[in-house]
Scaffold this active site. Structure first.
Site, PDB file in Angstrom:
ATOM      1  N   CYS A 162      -5.529  -2.563   2.843  1.00  0.00           N
ATOM      2  CA  CYS A 162      -5.436  -2.388   4.295  1.00  0.00           C
ATOM      3  C   CYS A 162      -6.731  -2.764   5.013  1.00  0.00           C
ATOM      4  O   CYS A 162      -7.082  -3.919   5.144  1.00  0.00           O
ATOM      5  CB  CYS A 162      -5.012  -0.957   4.612  1.00  0.00           C
ATOM      6  SG  CYS A 162      -4.508  -0.705   6.340  1.00  0.00           S
ATOM      7  N   GLU A 193       0.824  -1.216   0.000  1.00  0.00           N
ATOM      8  CA  GLU A 193       0.000   0.000   0.000  1.00  0.00           C
ATOM      9  C   GLU A 193       0.856   1.264   0.000  1.00  0.00           C
ATOM     10  O   GLU A 193       1.831   1.379   0.727  1.00  0.00           O
ATOM     11  CB  GLU A 193      -0.902  -0.012   1.237  1.00  0.00           C
ATOM     12  CG  GLU A 193      -1.825   1.186   1.348  1.00  0.00           C
ATOM     13  CD  GLU A 193      -2.589   1.223   2.658  1.00  0.00           C
ATOM     14  OE1 GLU A 193      -3.542   2.015   2.750  1.00  0.00           O
ATOM     15  OE2 GLU A 193      -2.233   0.465   3.584  1.00  0.00           O
ATOM     16  N   LYS A 229      -9.490   2.210  -3.369  1.00  0.00           N
ATOM     17  CA  LYS A 229     -10.028   1.722  -2.096  1.00  0.00           C
ATOM     18  C   LYS A 229     -11.401   2.334  -1.843  1.00  0.00           C
ATOM     19  O   LYS A 229     -11.584   3.550  -1.946  1.00  0.00           O
ATOM     20  CB  LYS A 229      -9.060   2.088  -0.965  1.00  0.00           C
ATOM     21  CG  LYS A 229      -9.464   1.565   0.414  1.00  0.00           C
ATOM     22  CD  LYS A 229      -8.407   1.935   1.444  1.00  0.00           C
ATOM     23  CE  LYS A 229      -8.748   1.385   2.821  1.00  0.00           C
ATOM     24  NZ  LYS A 229      -7.715   1.759   3.820  1.00  0.00           N
TER      25      LYS A 229
END
Length: 486
Positions: A363, A253, A310
């Site tokens: 994440c 990430e 995301k």
């Protein structure tokens, strides 16, 4: 010690039992001890108000101990955010504990302690979904490295947690001796299929693609420091250049040191190092005034292909709820991106050609068991890129890994995980860690993509059957109460 203080001390102890059952300690039998002690305390509560206080105290103790890592992000920039750390822990623990106080209060108010067997798991489901949800630390996660975890493939983490509660309740709400005996039989019945399932695990195919998972080991306080950024980038380049070449390389990430929009030279450098191998890169990008936390596919020609944004962002970490109001109180997001991130459109697959498709998880997205489906169909594997440097070095990274293990079990799919620092891992479809890089280590692992299993029951039905079963159980526990009213 008077009775009230002793009761409160036992509430704290029950919460600590639950916390010790979670990673990194992982003393899983303490889940049953925590449940049993909690139910005994519920039975001994003199009023509904005392029962609610009991549930809240147990929950506050548990969440404060297990979520101690929550203060770590606020300590990255102590001067700006440090003052918020104690309030964050207290607010998180106290707020989440309200989800435990409510079922205790209802059970006591109804005079039906057995109703807690349905109410508590339903409250945990509510905690996982209300206000975007926070399903971190579900009790089922204590069983990650045991055969019991395999049951999550059928009933998910909420169902597994409910089973554990019912087993623990037998000697407390029923007969002590018979309850212990039946509880042990239930454990055997729960563990035997899991053991059998693990024993029949498929072998990784001989021609399985090789995927390289990189880990630059960048502490969060140095990650965007201009003096250190070249060091971490060189580590990534070295891992990308290493031979023999894999079929795919994954960077974690936000590992690209530039904004994706402005990184043409950097991307060409990465493509040269990869020498024809596609690279998935965690990056930040912008569209107009919106910033996105993304995963970009860098093709062999140095051009960016598919990009995933995301979609499930971290409150206060990546965006500020009620931003106008809270910003006036001096609050801001913890990310270095001014104004926080915008959310992507939702789960989607990345097409990796001969390797197959991957469902990307960035994440925090890996902690949501109900968000592992894409409208585009079932992927070949789950791909988790993360920056666990935010979570410190004690419990957070290990708890995050356990949740990734459960996503693999629930979906019957392998999960590959590239972390900025700890814990990069290859996880098979049974949730077993096949290879990993520890916290505080830089480097990479090359792993043959593990074989998937057939779609699991949970991947087809989600939590609906468990929720219906819990509602039915609640109705059953109320029947004597309703009869008495009549």
């Amino acid at each position: 010690m008077n009775a009230r203080r002793r009761h409160f001390a036992l509430c704290i102890l029950a919460g600590l039992f639950f916390a010790a059952a979670q990673a990194p300690l992982g003393i899983w039998p303490l889940v049953f001890a925590g449940f049993a002690l909690s139910l005994w305390l519920l039975k001994s509560a003199a009023s509904a108000k005392r029962a609610a206080w009991t549930g809240w105290s147990i929950g506050a103790s548990y969440f404060a101990a297990s979520l101690i890592w929550i203060i770590e992000p606020f300590l990255v920039d102590v001067a700006t955010h440090g003052w918020m750390a104690p309030f964050a822990l207290a607010g998180m623990a106290g707020g989440l504990a309200l989800f435990w106080a409510l079922p205790f209060w209802i059970a006591a108010r109804l005079g039906r302690p057995a109703s807690i067997l349905a109410l508590w798991p339903l409250a945990e489901y509510a905690r996982s979904t209300v206000l975007t949800g926070f399903p971190w630390g579900l009790q089922a996660y204590a069983f990650a490295d045991t055969p019991f975890a395999q049951f999550a493939a059928h009933i998910g983490p909420h169902g597994l947690g409910a089973f554990a509660l019912i087993i623990a309740a037998l000697p407390v709400l029923w007969d002590r001796r018979k309850g212990i005996a039946f509880g042990l039989l239930a454990l055997i019945a729960l563990g035997a299929p899991g053991t059998l399932r693990l024993g029949n695990a498929p072998e990784t195919a001989n021609d399985a693609p090789i995927i390289r998972l990189t880990q630059p080991n960048a502490p969060q306080h140095q990650k965007w420091d201009r003096d250190y950024m070249p060091i971490f980038f060189k580590r990534q380049i070295a891992a990308t250049e290493a031979k023999p070449k894999p079929d795919l390389i994954v960077w974690p990430e936000t590992s690209l040191p530039n904004w994706l929009n402005d990184a043409e030279r950097t991307l060409l450098h990465i493509a040269d190092a990869a020498a024809g191998v596609p690279v998935l890169i965690g990056a930040q990008r912008y569209e107009g005034l919106n910033a996105f936390n993304s995963l970009a596919l860098l093709r062999a020609d140095g051009q960016v292909g598919q990009v995933y944004d995301k979609h499930h962002l971290v409150p206060f970490g990546e965006y500020l709820p009620l931003g106008t109001v809270l910003s006036r109180l001096g609050m801001s997001t913890l990310t270095e991106t001014f104004g926080g991130f915008a959310a992507g459109q939702g789960p989607e697959l990345i097409d990796l050609g001969p390797i197959g498709t991957a469902l990307p998880l960035i994440c925090y997205e890996a902690v949501f068991p109900d968000q592992m489906q894409s409208p585009e169909g079932r992927p070949a594997f789950l791909l988790h890129v993360t920056n666990d440097a935010w979570f410190g070095t004690w419990s957070g990274p290990y708890q995050h890994l356990v949740q990734a293990q459960f996503r693999a079990i629930e979906q019957g799919l392998p999960l590959l995980r590239s972390a900025n620092t700890g814990i990069t891992a290859a996880i098979d479809a049974h949730g077993r860690v096949l290879d990993s890089l520890a916290l505080g280590v830089s480097g990479y692992i090359d792993t043959a993509l593990p074989s998937p299993l057939a779609p699991t029951l949970y991947s087809r039905t989600g939590d609906i059957p468990v929720l219906l079963a819990l509602l039915f159980l609640f109705a059953v526990t109320l029947m004597p109460y309703v009869s008495r009213k009549d």
